[in-house]
Design a protein around this motif. Structure first.
Motif, mmCIF file in Angstrom:
data_model
loop_
_atom_site.group_PDB
_atom_site.id
_atom_site.type_symbol
_atom_site.label_atom_id
_atom_site.label_comp_id
_atom_site.label_asym_id
_atom_site.label_seq_id
_atom_site.Cartn_x
_atom_site.Cartn_y
_atom_site.Cartn_z
ATOM 1 N N LEU A 108 0.838 -1.211 0.000
ATOM 2 C CA LEU A 108 0.000 0.000 0.000
ATOM 3 C C LEU A 108 0.874 1.263 0.000
ATOM 4 C CD1 LEU A 108 -2.851 1.262 0.121
ATOM 5 C CD2 LEU A 108 -2.699 1.171 2.611
ATOM 6 N N LEU A 109 1.972 1.211 0.740
ATOM 7 C CA LEU A 109 2.894 2.361 0.776
ATOM 8 C C LEU A 109 3.549 2.572 -0.590
ATOM 9 C CD1 LEU A 109 4.667 1.653 4.191
ATOM 10 C CD2 LEU A 109 3.006 3.469 3.759
ATOM 11 N N GLU A 110 3.816 1.479 -1.290
ATOM 12 C CA GLU A 110 4.422 1.595 -2.619
ATOM 13 C C GLU A 110 3.448 2.242 -3.604
ATOM 14 O OE1 GLU A 110 5.814 -2.412 -2.917
ATOM 15 O OE2 GLU A 110 7.774 -1.865 -2.091
ATOM 16 N N THR A 111 2.170 1.864 -3.500
ATOM 17 C CA THR A 111 1.147 2.530 -4.320
ATOM 18 C C THR A 111 1.058 4.002 -3.912
ATOM 19 O OG1 THR A 111 -0.116 0.480 -4.428
ATOM 20 C CG2 THR A 111 -1.292 2.488 -5.016
ATOM 21 N N LYS A 165 3.732 6.045 -5.515
ATOM 22 C CA LYS A 165 3.447 6.380 -6.925
ATOM 23 C C LYS A 165 2.449 7.528 -7.004
ATOM 24 C CE LYS A 165 4.369 1.762 -8.622
ATOM 25 N NZ LYS A 165 3.637 0.495 -8.823
ATOM 26 N N ILE A 166 1.444 7.501 -6.116
ATOM 27 C CA ILE A 166 0.442 8.572 -6.080
ATOM 28 C C ILE A 166 1.123 9.897 -5.720
ATOM 29 C CG2 ILE A 166 -1.465 9.491 -4.666
ATOM 30 C CD1 ILE A 166 -2.819 7.499 -6.098
ATOM 31 N N PHE A 167 1.927 9.887 -4.660
ATOM 32 C CA PHE A 167 2.586 11.121 -4.214
ATOM 33 C C PHE A 167 3.545 11.660 -5.283
ATOM 34 C CE2 PHE A 167 0.888 10.450 0.000
ATOM 35 C CZ PHE A 167 0.849 11.723 0.534
ATOM 36 N N GLU A 168 4.274 10.754 -5.939
ATOM 37 C CA GLU A 168 5.178 11.196 -7.008
ATOM 38 C C GLU A 168 4.384 11.783 -8.166
ATOM 39 O OE1 GLU A 168 9.121 8.347 -6.492
ATOM 40 O OE2 GLU A 168 7.439 7.590 -7.657
ATOM 41 N N GLY A 169 3.255 11.135 -8.467
ATOM 42 C CA GLY A 169 2.387 11.650 -9.533
ATOM 43 C C GLY A 169 1.870 13.034 -9.189
ATOM 44 N N THR A 182 -3.897 -0.378 -13.676
ATOM 45 C CA THR A 182 -3.880 -0.958 -12.342
ATOM 46 C C THR A 182 -2.554 -0.666 -11.656
ATOM 47 O OG1 THR A 182 -4.165 -3.022 -11.105
ATOM 48 C CG2 THR A 182 -3.136 -3.218 -13.243
ATOM 49 N N GLY A 183 -2.600 -0.486 -10.336
ATOM 50 C CA GLY A 183 -1.383 -0.198 -9.570
ATOM 51 C C GLY A 183 -0.661 1.034 -10.071
ATOM 52 N N MET A 184 -1.427 2.065 -10.465
ATOM 53 C CA MET A 184 -0.841 3.330 -10.941
ATOM 54 C C MET A 184 0.019 3.154 -12.192
ATOM 55 S SD MET A 184 -1.809 5.861 -8.982
ATOM 56 C CE MET A 184 -0.589 7.128 -9.313
ATOM 57 N N ALA A 185 -0.415 2.236 -13.100
ATOM 58 C CA ALA A 185 0.341 2.047 -14.340
ATOM 59 C C ALA A 185 -0.573 1.567 -15.467
ATOM 60 C CB ALA A 185 1.461 1.042 -14.118
ATOM 61 N N ARG A 219 -3.020 12.752 -16.820
ATOM 62 C CA ARG A 219 -2.893 14.158 -16.424
ATOM 63 C C ARG A 219 -2.888 14.317 -14.902
ATOM 64 N NH1 ARG A 219 -6.659 18.025 -15.937
ATOM 65 N NH2 ARG A 219 -8.237 16.691 -16.906
ATOM 66 N N PHE A 220 -3.567 13.398 -14.201
ATOM 67 C CA PHE A 220 -3.606 13.473 -12.734
ATOM 68 C C PHE A 220 -2.299 12.975 -12.121
ATOM 69 C CE2 PHE A 220 -8.400 12.518 -13.275
ATOM 70 C CZ PHE A 220 -8.646 13.840 -13.588
ATOM 71 N N HIS A 221 -1.656 12.022 -12.808
ATOM 72 C CA HIS A 221 -0.398 11.436 -12.314
ATOM 73 C C HIS A 221 0.548 11.326 -13.501
ATOM 74 C CE1 HIS A 221 -3.997 9.542 -10.349
ATOM 75 N NE2 HIS A 221 -3.465 10.152 -9.325
ATOM 76 N N PRO A 222 1.249 12.421 -13.817
ATOM 77 C CA PRO A 222 2.065 12.414 -15.046
ATOM 78 C C PRO A 222 3.190 11.382 -15.041
ATOM 79 C CG PRO A 222 1.732 14.647 -14.218
ATOM 80 C CD PRO A 222 1.274 13.723 -13.137
ATOM 81 N N ASN A 223 3.411 10.719 -13.907
ATOM 82 C CA ASN A 223 4.401 9.641 -13.906
ATOM 83 C C ASN A 223 3.846 8.360 -14.532
ATOM 84 O OD1 ASN A 223 2.676 9.540 -11.669
ATOM 85 N ND2 ASN A 223 4.163 8.555 -10.330
#
Ligand SMILES: [Cu+2]
Lengths: 174, 105
Positions: free
Chosen positions: A151-154, A157-161, B32-35, B92-96
């Motif tokens: 969950l911290l890894e997700t 990614k959210i915080f970096e985004g 999924t999983g921010m990707a 656009r919400f998470h440019p990574n």
């Protein structure tokens, strides 16, 4: 103006880093959960303040994105601690984060218009960066439960985004 | 007479199939999983890209200055590809979050 802001931000950073250093003799999972949740709450509160104060669509939309994402992450965090039967535990890092956020909120409360927008976005970049660093260097390596780690890894990614998103908004505001 | 007819019909079919895409496909990209997964896909002009958002977060598939597909939580959305070439898109919400569509004619 910006110079003063940077100085204050620098101070905030130091304060939180001191908090992290104290907890650096490895925070336990209950403390880590508390820190991650607190970081989310701080950004949710900042977003609410921006939605109320800003008149700029770009800034309000950004704040709404922050609100939506951090509420979603924190809901996941609550579900997880419930499932793991872990009670989040208050700690110096959470306290330092909260204290710094209160100071920032009071500072922002005195601003309006373009000055508010700018200060809010600059702080969003700095805050997300700071949490990214904490996640990478302390929280993720210290987490022992694999589900919490994931969950911290997700979350990272959210915080970096969000950090990149905030940088884009800052660039568009110029 | 009959043979002529048949060849005419065949000719019409041949023409139609050379104009319309032979078999437009739908290519699925899971979020999924921010990707975006897979992060890189290959498509032909006329194909549809369908993004399926399985994350608890809203995302977008955005090409700056060109198009944007909104991907709300638990929803799918799609886009028909009309031009050949390489398309780099991001959220656009998470440019990574980044993806690529390589489009052949
Ligand atoms: Cu996204």
């Amino acid at each position: 103006m910006i110079k003063t802001l940077r100085m204050i931000l620098g101070g905030t950073c130091l304060l939180v880093m001191a908090g992290l250093a104290q907890a650096a003799d490895k925070p336990n999972d209950a403390q880590i959960a508390h820190i991650a949740y607190t970081a989310g709450v701080i950004d949710i509160d900042a977003a609410k303040q921006a939605i109320k104060t800003s008149k700029t669509k770009l800034v309000v939309d950004f704040a709404k994105d922050m609100l939506r994402d951090h509420e979603a992450v924190n809901k996941q965090a609550l579900d997880l601690v419930k499932k793991l039967k872990v009670t989040p535990e208050d700690n110096p890092t959470s306290q330092a984060l909260t204290k710094a956020a209160e100071a920032e909120r009071e500072k922002l409360a005195k601003l309006q218009g373009a000055a508010f927008d700018k200060a809010y976005i600059i702080n969003e970049v700095a805050f997300h960066k700071q949490v990214d660093d904490a996640l990478k260097t302390v929280l993720i390596p210290s987490a022992t439960n694999p589900e919490l780690k994931s969950l911290l890894e997700t979350g990272l990614k959210i915080f970096e985004g969000h950090e990149q998103h905030a940088e884009m908004v800052a660039a568009e505001m110029k | 007479m009959m043979a002529k007819h048949i060849s005419l019909i065949a000719g019409v079919f041949a023409l139609a199939s050379s104009v319309l895409p032979a078999h437009a496909r739908t290519i699925q990209v899971t979020v999924t999983g921010m990707a975006f997964s897979p992060a890189s896909v290959t498509a032909s002009v006329g194909d549809t890209i369908e993004w399926v958002n399985k994350d608890p977060f809203a995302h977008t598939a955005t090409v700056k200055g060109a198009w944007e597909v909104m991907l709300p939580v638990g929803k799918s959305a799609s886009k028909v590809i009309k031009k050949s070439g390489m398309v780099d898109y991001y959220c656009r919400f998470h440019p990574n979050m980044k993806g690529r569509i390589t489009v052949t004619p």
